[in-house]
Enzyme design. Sequence first.
Site, PDB file in Angstrom:
ATOM      1  NE  ARG A  63       7.433  14.946   2.841  1.00 49.63           N
ATOM      2  CZ  ARG A  63       8.665  14.714   2.518  1.00 49.63           C
ATOM      3  NH1 ARG A  63       9.040  15.627   1.662  1.00 49.63           N
ATOM      4  NH2 ARG A  63       9.162  13.701   3.060  1.00 49.63           N
ATOM      5  CE1 TYR A 116       7.867  13.774   9.502  1.00 48.39           C
ATOM      6  CE2 TYR A 116       7.200  14.882   7.136  1.00 48.39           C
ATOM      7  CZ  TYR A 116       6.696  14.096   8.404  1.00 48.39           C
ATOM      8  OH  TYR A 116       5.436  13.876   8.385  1.00 48.39           O
ATOM      9  CD  GLU A 170      -1.066  -0.847   3.661  1.00 51.00           C
ATOM     10  OE1 GLU A 170      -1.773  -1.599   3.423  1.00 51.00           O
ATOM     11  OE2 GLU A 170      -0.789  -0.131   4.678  1.00 51.00           O
ATOM     12  N   PRO A 171       1.328   1.450  -1.152  1.00 48.53           N
ATOM     13  CG  PRO A 171       2.292   1.516  -3.129  1.00 48.53           C
ATOM     14  CD  PRO A 171       1.458   0.818  -2.364  1.00 48.53           C
ATOM     15  N   GLY A 172       1.794   5.099  -0.875  1.00 48.41           N
ATOM     16  CA  GLY A 172       1.437   6.272  -0.843  1.00 48.41           C
ATOM     17  C   GLY A 172       2.180   7.383  -1.858  1.00 48.41           C
ATOM     18  NE  ARG A 173       7.607   9.354   0.763  1.00 46.29           N
ATOM     19  CZ  ARG A 173       7.667  10.264   2.004  1.00 46.29           C
ATOM     20  NH1 ARG A 173       7.733  11.540   1.332  1.00 46.29           N
ATOM     21  NH2 ARG A 173       7.522   9.824   2.856  1.00 46.29           N
ATOM     22  CE1 TYR A 175       1.895  10.861   3.895  1.00 49.79           C
ATOM     23  CE2 TYR A 175       3.501  10.256   2.381  1.00 49.79           C
ATOM     24  CZ  TYR A 175       2.683   9.947   3.127  1.00 49.79           C
ATOM     25  OH  TYR A 175       2.325   8.380   3.150  1.00 49.79           O
ATOM     26  CB  CYS A 186       4.212  34.842  12.528  1.00 53.07           C
ATOM     27  SG  CYS A 186       4.739  36.737  12.815  1.00 53.07           S
ATOM     28  CD  GLU A 187       6.241  28.850  14.269  1.00 57.26           C
ATOM     29  OE1 GLU A 187       7.138  28.015  14.530  1.00 57.26           O
ATOM     30  OE2 GLU A 187       5.022  28.636  14.635  1.00 57.26           O
TER      31      GLU A 187
HETATM   32  N1  LLP Z   1       0.544   2.172   4.881  1.00 56.42           N
HETATM   33  C1  LLP Z   1       0.769   2.559   6.289  1.00 56.42           C
HETATM   34  C2  LLP Z   1       0.139   1.720   7.483  1.00 56.42           C
HETATM   35  C3  LLP Z   1       1.388   4.002   6.511  1.00 56.42           C
HETATM   36  O1  LLP Z   1       1.305   4.394   7.816  1.00 56.42           O
HETATM   37  C4  LLP Z   1       1.764   4.719   5.660  1.00 56.42           C
HETATM   38  C5  LLP Z   1       2.327   5.854   5.750  1.00 56.42           C
HETATM   39  C6  LLP Z   1       1.867   4.069   4.409  1.00 56.42           C
HETATM   40  C7  LLP Z   1       1.006   2.850   3.994  1.00 56.42           C
HETATM   41  C8  LLP Z   1       2.275   4.796   3.088  1.00 56.42           C
HETATM   42  O2  LLP Z   1       3.397   5.207   3.131  1.00 56.42           O
HETATM   43  P1  LLP Z   1       4.333   5.836   1.549  1.00 56.42           P
HETATM   44  O3  LLP Z   1       4.288   4.684   0.706  1.00 56.42           O
HETATM   45  O4  LLP Z   1       3.565   6.789   1.555  1.00 56.42           O
HETATM   46  O5  LLP Z   1       5.579   5.939   2.294  1.00 56.42           O
HETATM   47  N2  LLP Z   1       4.174  12.579   6.262  1.00 56.42           N
HETATM   48  C9  LLP Z   1       5.416  11.964   6.179  1.00 56.42           C
HETATM   49  C10 LLP Z   1       4.957  10.498   5.750  1.00 56.42           C
HETATM   50  C11 LLP Z   1       4.076   9.800   6.591  1.00 56.42           C
HETATM   51  C12 LLP Z   1       3.938   8.420   6.418  1.00 56.42           C
HETATM   52  C13 LLP Z   1       2.897   7.698   7.317  1.00 56.42           C
HETATM   53  N3  LLP Z   1       2.271   6.356   6.869  1.00 56.42           N
HETATM   54  C14 LLP Z   1       6.272  12.801   5.012  1.00 56.42           C
HETATM   55  O6  LLP Z   1       5.887  13.716   4.397  1.00 56.42           O
HETATM   56  O7  LLP Z   1       7.256  12.347   4.733  1.00 56.42           O
END
Ligand code: LLP
Length: 413
Positions: A310, A314, A271-274, A370, A341-342
């Site tokens: 981000r 991070y 389950e990729p997001g990024r 993100y 304002c930071e």
């Molecule tokens: N599955 C689960 C259970 C997760 O917690 C996450 C991300 C994903 C899949 C998807 O991960 P990805 O493929 O996107 O890496 N805000 C942070 C990233 C937080 C990710 C949270 N969980 C950033 O901007 O780098």
Amino acid sequence: MIFQPLNNELVFRGISAHRLAEEFGTPLYLYDEEILRKNCRQLQSLSQLDNFTVYYSAKANANIALLKIIREEGLRVDAMSLGELALEEAAGFTPKEILFLGNNLKESDLFAVSQKKIQVCLDSLDQLKRYLDLAPTTQPYLRVNPGVGFGAGHHEKVITAGKVKFGIEVPQLAQAFRLAKEKGSEIKGLMLHIGSLFLDPTPWLTAIAGLLELAKQFPEVDYLDFGGGIGVPYNRQNEQRFPFQEFGDKLDLLLTAWMKETGRAPQFAIEPGRFVVAEAGATLCEVQSVKTNSGVHFAGTDCGFNFLLRPELYEAYHEIIKANNLNSGDKLRYQVTGNVCESGDNLGKDRLLAKLAPKDLLLIRDTGAYGHVMASNYNAMPRPAEVLITHKGQARLIRRRENIADLLQSQTI
Ligand code: LLP
């Protein structure tokens, strides 16, 4: 985001940066439909196995127009809150196409999801017990915490193995399976997610092999999910791309060998997001002021950390390039900031850019994941609009810019 220089400015599939800024205002989140589709297709080609599914992790970006495209490309979707679920339903995802995978969920959330017959993945013994009390006829999945040393990610805040709140520790799993049986149910799936953004697949393969080994103890399990985390090279000069093909080949070898050994053929998933959205997006912003303080050249834009968190949260790197007046003379090293304002309100430090002046446009690259989802109204600023550049080269507004009335609306005066 696809663009090219033309007439001294960047052009996005035929639409110039200044035209986008004039029509939609800045800061502006841009997305490229072609790249989004290409990323989805690449993921679909990762494994050659029929029993392999790709879920898109919608926490990276849950804009409904983008979700619709992702669904058209055949991906399923995960949800971690009722809000994400509502957006996914609005994009047309059916209960069968959704995996609900939250943590520390309220009973009302668990109940709502069980009523919709959506598959749930739980990440503590408490949650398992509470869920089965509410929905005794369901067969939940469990999230495993792979343990110290098995995580990976671009920052300690996004590493999700070991001493973190996520998942059930391996020694407690047998108890969880027993608990489910006592309640007349069965645990049908196991998942893990080691963290977010790795470009070296080795730790992921190690964790996957570990989950496969673990699953041998639980013959009733027919779903194994390896989470997300595939990175993108935000710093193109210094980072290599994730070795996609090599990883896919190794993954298939592992899974095939396991199926042969165990005689089982569960559903496998990631389950990729990024990976799906990051490089499909970019943010256009406008320089408002240029000054030098204590020898540092500051370029102050209208995009603060309230709209792109981000870099501040991070220390993440996003490439920043000029989007107009491309040849405006000598280059200078700038600290690019926003209007919050930071003092920590930075988009990028020590960035070599052709001389900047107020009204110049900058493009912050790879903000599709993100980015807008982590934007806030801090300093009472309305959040930016989002525009999709379609494969036909049209700019389509997919979220209007918020306005001051939006800020007033939810308050009781
Ligand atoms: N599955 C689960 C259970 C997760 O917690 C996450 C991300 C994903 C899949 C998807 O991960 P990805 O493929 O996107 O890496 N805000 C942070 C990233 C937080 C990710 C949270 N969980 C950033 O901007 O780098």
